[in-house]
Write a protein that holds these residues in place. Structure first.
Motif, PDB file in Angstrom:
ATOM      1  N   LEU A   1       0.819  -1.213   0.000  1.00  0.00           N
ATOM      2  CA  LEU A   1       0.000   0.000   0.000  1.00  0.00           C
ATOM      3  C   LEU A   1       0.853   1.263   0.000  1.00  0.00           C
ATOM      4  O   LEU A   1       0.467   2.282  -0.574  1.00  0.00           O
ATOM      5  N   LYS A   2       2.015   1.210   0.629  1.00  0.00           N
ATOM      6  CA  LYS A   2       2.856   2.409   0.740  1.00  0.00           C
ATOM      7  C   LYS A   2       3.489   2.808  -0.582  1.00  0.00           C
ATOM      8  O   LYS A   2       4.037   3.909  -0.704  1.00  0.00           O
ATOM      9  N   TYR A   3       3.400   1.948  -1.581  1.00  0.00           N
ATOM     10  CA  TYR A   3       4.004   2.259  -2.877  1.00  0.00           C
ATOM     11  C   TYR A   3       3.031   2.932  -3.849  1.00  0.00           C
ATOM     12  O   TYR A   3       3.456   3.414  -4.897  1.00  0.00           O
ATOM     13  N   PHE A   4       1.746   2.976  -3.512  1.00  0.00           N
ATOM     14  CA  PHE A   4       0.784   3.617  -4.396  1.00  0.00           C
ATOM     15  C   PHE A   4       1.056   5.121  -4.475  1.00  0.00           C
ATOM     16  O   PHE A   4       1.388   5.754  -3.473  1.00  0.00           O
ATOM     17  N   VAL A   5       0.877   5.670  -5.655  1.00  0.00           N
ATOM     18  CA  VAL A   5       1.081   7.108  -5.850  1.00  0.00           C
ATOM     19  C   VAL A   5       0.071   7.905  -5.027  1.00  0.00           C
ATOM     20  O   VAL A   5       0.415   8.894  -4.383  1.00  0.00           O
ATOM     21  N   ASP A   6      -1.181   7.481  -5.037  1.00  0.00           N
ATOM     22  CA  ASP A   6      -2.261   8.154  -4.302  1.00  0.00           C
ATOM     23  C   ASP A   6      -3.052   7.088  -3.569  1.00  0.00           C
ATOM     24  O   ASP A   6      -3.812   6.336  -4.181  1.00  0.00           O
ATOM     25  N   ILE A   7      -2.868   7.007  -2.274  1.00  0.00           N
ATOM     26  CA  ILE A   7      -3.473   5.925  -1.497  1.00  0.00           C
ATOM     27  C   ILE A   7      -4.992   5.976  -1.510  1.00  0.00           C
ATOM     28  O   ILE A   7      -5.658   4.948  -1.560  1.00  0.00           O
ATOM     29  N   GLU A   8      -5.570   7.182  -1.507  1.00  0.00           N
ATOM     30  CA  GLU A   8      -7.030   7.289  -1.501  1.00  0.00           C
ATOM     31  C   GLU A   8      -7.603   6.879  -2.856  1.00  0.00           C
ATOM     32  O   GLU A   8      -8.606   6.160  -2.922  1.00  0.00           O
ATOM     33  N   ALA A   9      -6.964   7.322  -3.926  1.00  0.00           N
ATOM     34  CA  ALA A   9      -7.408   6.915  -5.264  1.00  0.00           C
ATOM     35  C   ALA A   9      -7.224   5.411  -5.451  1.00  0.00           C
ATOM     36  O   ALA A   9      -8.053   4.741  -6.078  1.00  0.00           O
ATOM     37  N   ALA A  10      -6.144   4.882  -4.878  1.00  0.00           N
ATOM     38  CA  ALA A  10      -5.902   3.440  -4.957  1.00  0.00           C
ATOM     39  C   ALA A  10      -7.017   2.680  -4.247  1.00  0.00           C
ATOM     40  O   ALA A  10      -7.495   1.651  -4.739  1.00  0.00           O
ATOM     41  N   GLY A  11      -7.430   3.178  -3.096  1.00  0.00           N
ATOM     42  CA  GLY A  11      -8.516   2.532  -2.364  1.00  0.00           C
ATOM     43  C   GLY A  11      -9.802   2.495  -3.165  1.00  0.00           C
ATOM     44  O   GLY A  11     -10.495   1.476  -3.210  1.00  0.00           O
ATOM     45  N   ALA A  12     -10.115   3.616  -3.828  1.00  0.00           N
ATOM     46  CA  ALA A  12     -11.319   3.667  -4.651  1.00  0.00           C
ATOM     47  C   ALA A  12     -11.229   2.663  -5.793  1.00  0.00           C
ATOM     48  O   ALA A  12     -12.210   1.979  -6.121  1.00  0.00           O
TER      49      ALA A  12
ATOM     50  N   MET B   1     -11.594  -0.968  -4.388  1.00  0.00           N
ATOM     51  CA  MET B   1     -12.971  -1.273  -4.017  1.00  0.00           C
ATOM     52  C   MET B   1     -13.893  -1.317  -5.230  1.00  0.00           C
ATOM     53  O   MET B   1     -15.016  -1.819  -5.141  1.00  0.00           O
ATOM     54  N   ALA B   2     -13.413  -0.790  -6.354  1.00  0.00           N
ATOM     55  CA  ALA B   2     -14.185  -0.875  -7.599  1.00  0.00           C
ATOM     56  C   ALA B   2     -13.824  -2.134  -8.384  1.00  0.00           C
ATOM     57  O   ALA B   2     -14.373  -2.378  -9.459  1.00  0.00           O
ATOM     58  N   GLY B   3     -12.886  -2.910  -7.855  1.00  0.00           N
ATOM     59  CA  GLY B   3     -12.527  -4.169  -8.496  1.00  0.00           C
ATOM     60  C   GLY B   3     -11.348  -4.099  -9.440  1.00  0.00           C
ATOM     61  O   GLY B   3     -11.046  -5.072 -10.132  1.00  0.00           O
ATOM     62  N   VAL B   4     -10.640  -2.968  -9.455  1.00  0.00           N
ATOM     63  CA  VAL B   4      -9.460  -2.839 -10.300  1.00  0.00           C
ATOM     64  C   VAL B   4      -8.338  -3.705  -9.723  1.00  0.00           C
ATOM     65  O   VAL B   4      -8.154  -3.764  -8.499  1.00  0.00           O
ATOM     66  N   SER B   5      -7.578  -4.372 -10.567  1.00  0.00           N
ATOM     67  CA  SER B   5      -6.510  -5.243 -10.077  1.00  0.00           C
ATOM     68  C   SER B   5      -5.390  -4.429  -9.436  1.00  0.00           C
ATOM     69  O   SER B   5      -5.116  -3.290  -9.846  1.00  0.00           O
ATOM     70  N   TYR B   6      -4.775  -5.009  -8.444  1.00  0.00           N
ATOM     71  CA  TYR B   6      -3.696  -4.366  -7.681  1.00  0.00           C
ATOM     72  C   TYR B   6      -2.596  -3.862  -8.609  1.00  0.00           C
ATOM     73  O   TYR B   6      -2.109  -2.737  -8.481  1.00  0.00           O
ATOM     74  N   ARG B   7      -2.202  -4.684  -9.560  1.00  0.00           N
ATOM     75  CA  ARG B   7      -1.067  -4.356 -10.427  1.00  0.00           C
ATOM     76  C   ARG B   7      -1.378  -3.230 -11.418  1.00  0.00           C
ATOM     77  O   ARG B   7      -0.466  -2.659 -12.011  1.00  0.00           O
ATOM     78  N   SER B   8      -2.669  -2.934 -11.610  1.00  0.00           N
ATOM     79  CA  SER B   8      -3.055  -1.909 -12.577  1.00  0.00           C
ATOM     80  C   SER B   8      -3.076  -0.503 -11.980  1.00  0.00           C
ATOM     81  O   SER B   8      -3.223   0.473 -12.721  1.00  0.00           O
ATOM     82  N   ILE B   9      -2.930  -0.390 -10.681  1.00  0.00           N
ATOM     83  CA  ILE B   9      -3.020   0.912 -10.012  1.00  0.00           C
ATOM     84  C   ILE B   9      -1.644   1.582 -10.010  1.00  0.00           C
ATOM     85  O   ILE B   9      -0.642   0.933  -9.689  1.00  0.00           O
ATOM     86  N   PRO B  10      -1.563   2.869 -10.370  1.00  0.00           N
ATOM     87  CA  PRO B  10      -0.260   3.556 -10.428  1.00  0.00           C
ATOM     88  C   PRO B  10       0.499   3.487  -9.109  1.00  0.00           C
ATOM     89  O   PRO B  10      -0.064   3.721  -8.038  1.00  0.00           O
ATOM     90  N   SER B  11       1.779   3.135  -9.211  1.00  0.00           N
ATOM     91  CA  SER B  11       2.630   3.085  -8.024  1.00  0.00           C
ATOM     92  C   SER B  11       3.933   3.830  -8.287  1.00  0.00           C
ATOM     93  O   SER B  11       4.241   4.174  -9.429  1.00  0.00           O
ATOM     94  N   LYS B  12       4.703   4.030  -7.228  1.00  0.00           N
ATOM     95  CA  LYS B  12       5.963   4.764  -7.324  1.00  0.00           C
ATOM     96  C   LYS B  12       7.079   3.894  -7.880  1.00  0.00           C
ATOM     97  O   LYS B  12       8.160   4.400  -8.191  1.00  0.00           O
TER      98      LYS B  12
END
Length: 223
Positions: free
Chosen positions: A92-103, A106-117
Motif C-alpha cells: 500500500l505504501k508504494y501507491f502514488v495516491d493511497i485514496e485513489a488506490a482505495g477507490a 474497491m471498484a474491483g481494479v486489479s492491484y497491479r493496474s493501479i499507479p505506483s511509485k
C-alpha cells in the motif's frame, strides 16, 4: 531489516496453535482503536484494509483445523495465502495516491493496474520488496507455492519407504510427518501472521484517529 526472528519456544503443538489463534484475535481487534467511534465514515482504502483482518482470521482458523487433522497440504496453502495478505498490506505504501488506490481497489481494479511509485506491483515485485525488509519471507512464499499449485513437492511428500517397498499416500492426511516438522510449520504461520499484524498496525497509524473521526461525525450531524 529483520535479521533474527524472535519467538518463544512452546512445549507442544496445541500451545503453538493457541498462539496462532490469539494472534488472529489481536489482528481482529486492531481496527477497534482507529475506526471509531461507531458510525464513523470509512474511506475506500480503510474498507480495503478490513479485508486483511477478515482473511487473516479465516486463514488462521482453516490453518489450525488443517494442522489438527494432519493435513500439511491445506496448511501450507493457508500459509502461502497469509503471506499474500502481508505483501499486499506492505504494498500500500508504494501507491502514488493511497485514496485513489482505495477507490480503485474497491471498484474491483486489479492491484497491479493501479499507479505506483515503483512500476507495476506484480506479485514478484511485492514479495521482493517485503523480503528486502524481512529476508525470510521469500522462502516461505516460494515453499507455499508448492502447496497451492500442482507440484512435485506434494507428490514426494506423500511417498514413504517401508522396508524395500515404496508406498504412496493418496489421503489428505500426513501421519508420518514428524512433530518437529509440524512445530516448524505452525511457527512459520505464526510469524507470518505476526508480520501481518505489524504491517496492519503501521497502516492504521497513518489514518485519522478517534478524535478526528468524532469531529467529522459531529460536523455531519449538524450540517
Amino acid at each position: 531489516m529483520t535479521i533474527a526472528i524472535e519467538l518463544d519456544d512452546l512445549p507442544d503443538l496445541e500451545s503453538r496453535l493457541q498462539r496462532v489463534a490469539d494472534m488472529a484475535i489481536e489482528i481482529e481487534r486492531l481496527p477497534d482503536n482507529r475506526y471509531v467511534p461507531m458510525g464513523s465514515e470509512l474511506s475506500d482504502i480503510e474498507w480495503y484494509s478490513l479485508c486483511a483482518v477478515i482473511k487473516s482470521g479465516a486463514h488462521a482458523q482453516a490453518f489450525c483445523r488443517a494442522i489438527r487433522e494432519r493435513n500439511t497440504v491445506a496448511a501450507g496453502a493457508m500459509l502461502r495465502l497469509q503471506m499474500d495478505v502481508a505483501m499486499r498490506l506492505n504494498g500500500l505504501k508504494y501507491f502514488v495516491d493511497i485514496e485513489a488506490a482505495g477507490a480503485s481497489l474497491m471498484a474491483g481494479v486489479s492491484y497491479r493496474s493501479i499507479p505506483s511509485k515503483i512500476g507495476k506491483l506484480f506479485d514478484a515485485t511485492l514479495i521482493e520488496k517485503l523480503n528486502a525488509d524481512h529476508p525470510w519471507v521469500k522462502g516461505v512464499y516460494d515453499g507455499g507455492n508448492e502447496d497451492v499449485h500442482l507440484s512435485r513437492t506434494v507428490i514426494m511428500r506423500k511417498m514413504k519407504r517401508v522396508g524395500g517397498m515404496l508406498f504412496f499416500n493418496l489421503r489428505p492426511t500426513d501421519e508420518h510427518v514428524s512433530e518437529q516438522d509440524y512445530f516448524h510449520l505452525v511457527d512459520t504461520f505464526f510469524i507470518t501472521l505476526r508480520l501481518t499484524r505489524d504491517l496492519l498496525a503501521s497502516f492504521l497509524a497513518t489514518r485519522p484517529g478517534p478524535d478526528e473521526r468524532a469531529r467529522h461525525k459531529a460536523a455531519r450531524a449538524t450540517s
